[in-house]
Scaffold this active site. Structure first.
Site, short mmCIF file in Angstrom:
data_model
loop_
_atom_site.label_atom_id
_atom_site.label_comp_id
_atom_site.label_asym_id
_atom_site.label_seq_id
_atom_site.Cartn_x
_atom_site.Cartn_y
_atom_site.Cartn_z
N ARG A 99 -0.71 -5.88 -3.30
CA ARG A 99 -0.14 -5.63 -4.64
C ARG A 99 1.55 -6.02 -4.54
NH1 ARG A 99 1.20 -0.13 -7.64
NH2 ARG A 99 1.93 -1.21 -9.51
N HIS A 144 7.51 -3.87 -12.48
CA HIS A 144 7.67 -2.70 -11.93
C HIS A 144 9.27 -2.32 -11.97
CE1 HIS A 144 6.00 -0.24 -8.42
NE2 HIS A 144 7.12 0.08 -8.46
N GLU A 189 3.48 2.65 -13.86
CA GLU A 189 3.99 4.01 -14.17
C GLU A 189 5.08 4.17 -15.34
OE1 GLU A 189 5.75 5.59 -10.72
OE2 GLU A 189 4.10 5.51 -9.53
N ASN A 331 -1.61 5.88 -9.19
CA ASN A 331 -0.49 6.01 -8.36
C ASN A 331 -0.41 7.59 -8.20
OD1 ASN A 331 -0.29 3.40 -8.53
ND2 ASN A 331 2.11 3.60 -9.34
N TYR A 333 0.66 11.07 -5.61
CA TYR A 333 1.69 11.61 -4.50
C TYR A 333 1.76 12.82 -4.29
CZ TYR A 333 3.60 6.79 -4.24
OH TYR A 333 3.60 5.43 -3.79
N GLU A 401 -1.60 3.17 -5.63
CA GLU A 401 -0.42 3.64 -4.66
C GLU A 401 -0.61 5.04 -4.28
OE1 GLU A 401 3.69 3.82 -5.93
OE2 GLU A 401 3.48 1.98 -6.78
C1 BGC Z 1 6.73 3.85 -7.38
C2 BGC Z 1 7.26 3.38 -6.23
C3 BGC Z 1 7.96 4.25 -5.19
C4 BGC Z 1 6.97 5.24 -5.12
C5 BGC Z 1 7.56 6.17 -3.81
C6 BGC Z 1 6.26 5.15 -7.15
O1 BGC Z 1 6.37 6.19 -8.13
O2 BGC Z 1 5.82 3.18 -8.23
O3 BGC Z 1 8.06 1.98 -6.67
O4 BGC Z 1 8.61 3.59 -4.40
O5 BGC Z 1 6.41 6.01 -5.75
O6 BGC Z 1 8.51 6.98 -4.63
#
Ligand code: BGC
Length: 508
Positions: A99, A144, A189, A331, A333, A401
């Site tokens: 990607r 992006h 995002e 995505n 995290y 992601e």
């Molecule tokens: C983004 C990336 C970023 C990653 C880590 C995501 O929100 O799409 O570009 O590097 O998080 O922070």
């Protein structure tokens, strides 16, 4: 009988090696694995071969203090020149897909399709052809975060004309690359673009237009996405036969207690932070989530605004938006505990934070690695996937992601732990019935981490930014990810032999 002996033999061997049987879990047939990057974060060559200025060029050059180490993406990983090495790394890992994103101003230096920049087109053609040569599927993100500065000067995502500007750009991209690219992502995002870019002073253009700008952006961005989707669907899909979707950043918001107030607060946090963008596309009713419309309308009235600060969609727009994504691009995290909190400082009103009215916290043991924005909470990932399944009738999900940052170094046991446990949570979600089709590790290699500059390293490959060659070296996590892809299973006890170079397996 023979089968029973084989099973017994396998179990005894596993026991002797100290591997509990359940620690090795298979991914389903056809499940896809990849890694991701983005144009501004890796390409460099910021003004080479006719490329014009985008909002990250402008921000890093005029406000270097806004970036933690005052750095920029002028050279970054230099992938504009080193893309063949990048593809070699993907072959080492054995990826199914890669990607990447296209830089709008590299293709259309005037922002508009009056002139297509041949050098920019060549770069992406070369990259795509190099990927396909080794059977790696390109997954192309159109946007992006690197908006042409010229469009920003005219309001960027707050100008309704952006729906047409983006649609024109999208048509150019499908025409140029759609013969070979079968996965398109329109926008990466929306929350970060609108809420962090227009609502607060964080990501470019860092407008800090609290309580107004982020909502104008959200409406236009959703319509721009939908228009780009419909253009693909109506003009290109029958000949190109690809998929097109959008990627959301969605974190999990867990109630801090069982109190009604906290349950409601966590529900609102999920509805505001990510369903703001997913509800209009995947829900039965469409439109912004009802909780959001109600709260912002009430707050706006209290504050003396003649109408809600959240713009309305017309009935036609609601229908135009619904169903415009082939997958749910996710995505993910982190996760947070949420409680109700109405006390936002007066100078922060009106604002999105005040409209939502919650407080959040995370536990110290969730901190893994270098970044404040990533939290290690694998169960939150599973809950989020289940929530998507339940709210939207189990749409096909593509994890576009997931990953964690370290401070650097080859022995990245933190990252290995993160990937293992998040992949484990993903397998749990599959057992729960969630329809997850693929997984993307962020990131292939260290790169320009936006306002954190080069202080946070998200890569499976470490990049030496002190060297003009931007040398890339595999971390321990690269070996571990490679083994997951090779075996199509998750073995929590696999220990790679780092004294042996990572090599390209036959067939890659
Ligand atoms: C983004 C990336 C970023 C990653 C880590 C995501 O929100 O799409 O570009 O590097 O998080 O922070």
């Amino acid at each position: 009988m023979v089968l029973r002996w084989i099973v017994l033999f396998v179990c005894v061997c596993a026991a002797v090696r100290g591997i509990p049987r359940h620690s090795v879990r298979k991914f389903p047939e056809g499940f896809l694995f990849g890694t991701a990057t983005a144009s501004y974060q890796i390409e460099g060559a910021w003004n080479a071969d006719g490329k014009s200025e985008n909002i990250w060029d402008r921000m890093t050059h005029t406000r270097p203090d806004h970036i933690k180490d005052s750095s920029n993406g002028d050279i970054a990983d230099n992938s504009y020149y080193l893309y063949k090495r990048d593809v070699q790394m993907m072959r080492e890992l054995g990826l199914d897909f890669y990607r990447f994103s296209v830089s709008w101003t590299r293709i259309l230096p005037s922002s508009f399709p009056d002139r297509i920049n041949e050098a920019g087109v060549n770069y992406y053609n070369n990259l795509i052809d190099e990927l396909l040569k080794y059977n790696i599927q390109p997954m192309l993100t159109l946007y992006h975060w690197d908006l042409p500065q010229k469009l920003q000067d005219m309001g960027g995502w707050t100008n309704p004309e952006i729906v047409t500007w983006f649609a024109d750009y999208a048509r150019v991209i499908y025409t140029l690359f759609g013969d070979r690219v079968k996965y398109f992502i329109t926008i990466n995002e929306p929350y970060q673009i609108c809420n962090s870019g227009y609502g607060i002073d964080s990501l470019a253009p860092a407008l800090n237009s609290k309580g107004i700008g982020e909502y104008m952006c959200a409406k236009n961005l959703l319509l721009a996405h939908a228009k780009a989707y419909r253009i693909y669907d109506e003009e290109f899909r029958s000949t190109q036969k690809g998929n097109i979707f959008i990627s959301f950043s969605a974190q999990w918001y867990e109630p801090a207690s069982d109190s009604v107030a906290d349950l409601e607060a966590a529900h609102d946090a999920n509805q505001f932070n990510w369903a703001q963008y997913t509800w209009p596309i995947y829900s039965e009713t469409g439109d912004f989530p009802p909780e959001m419309r109600k709260r912002i309308a009430a707050k706006s009235a209290e504050q003396g605004f003649p109408r809600s600060r959240l713009p309305e969609f017309t009935h036609e727009e609601i229908e135009f938006l619904r169903g415009t994504s082939d997958f749910f691009g996710l995505n993910h995290y982190s996760s947070y505990y949420i409680h109700r909190n109405g006390s936002i400082p007066v100078h922060e009103v009106p604002s999105y934070a005040d409209d939502l009215g919650v407080g959040s916290y995370s536990l110290p043991e969730w901190q893994l690695g270098a970044s404040n924005i990533t939290k290690y909470v694998p169960w939150g990932f599973r809950k989020l996937l289940n929530r998507i399944k339940d709210d939207y009738k189990n749409p096909p999900v593509f994890i576009t992601e997931n990953g964690v940052a370290t401070h650097g170094g080859i022995m990245d046991d933190d990252r290995v732990q993160y990937y293992r446990e998040y992949l484990g949570a993903l397998l749990d979600a599959l057992d729960d019935g969630c329809d997850v089709r693929g997984y993307t590790a962020w990131s292939l290699m260290d790169n320009f981490e936006w306002t954190s500059g080069y202080t946070e390293s998200f890569g499976l490959y470490e990049v030496n930014f002190d060297s003009i060659y931007r040398t890339r070296s595999p971390r321990k996590s690269a070996y571990v990810y490679k083994e997951v892809l090779r075996s199509r299973q998750l073995d929590h006890h696999y220990e790679p032999d780092l004294t042996r170079p990572i090599t390209i397996d036959p067939g890659h």
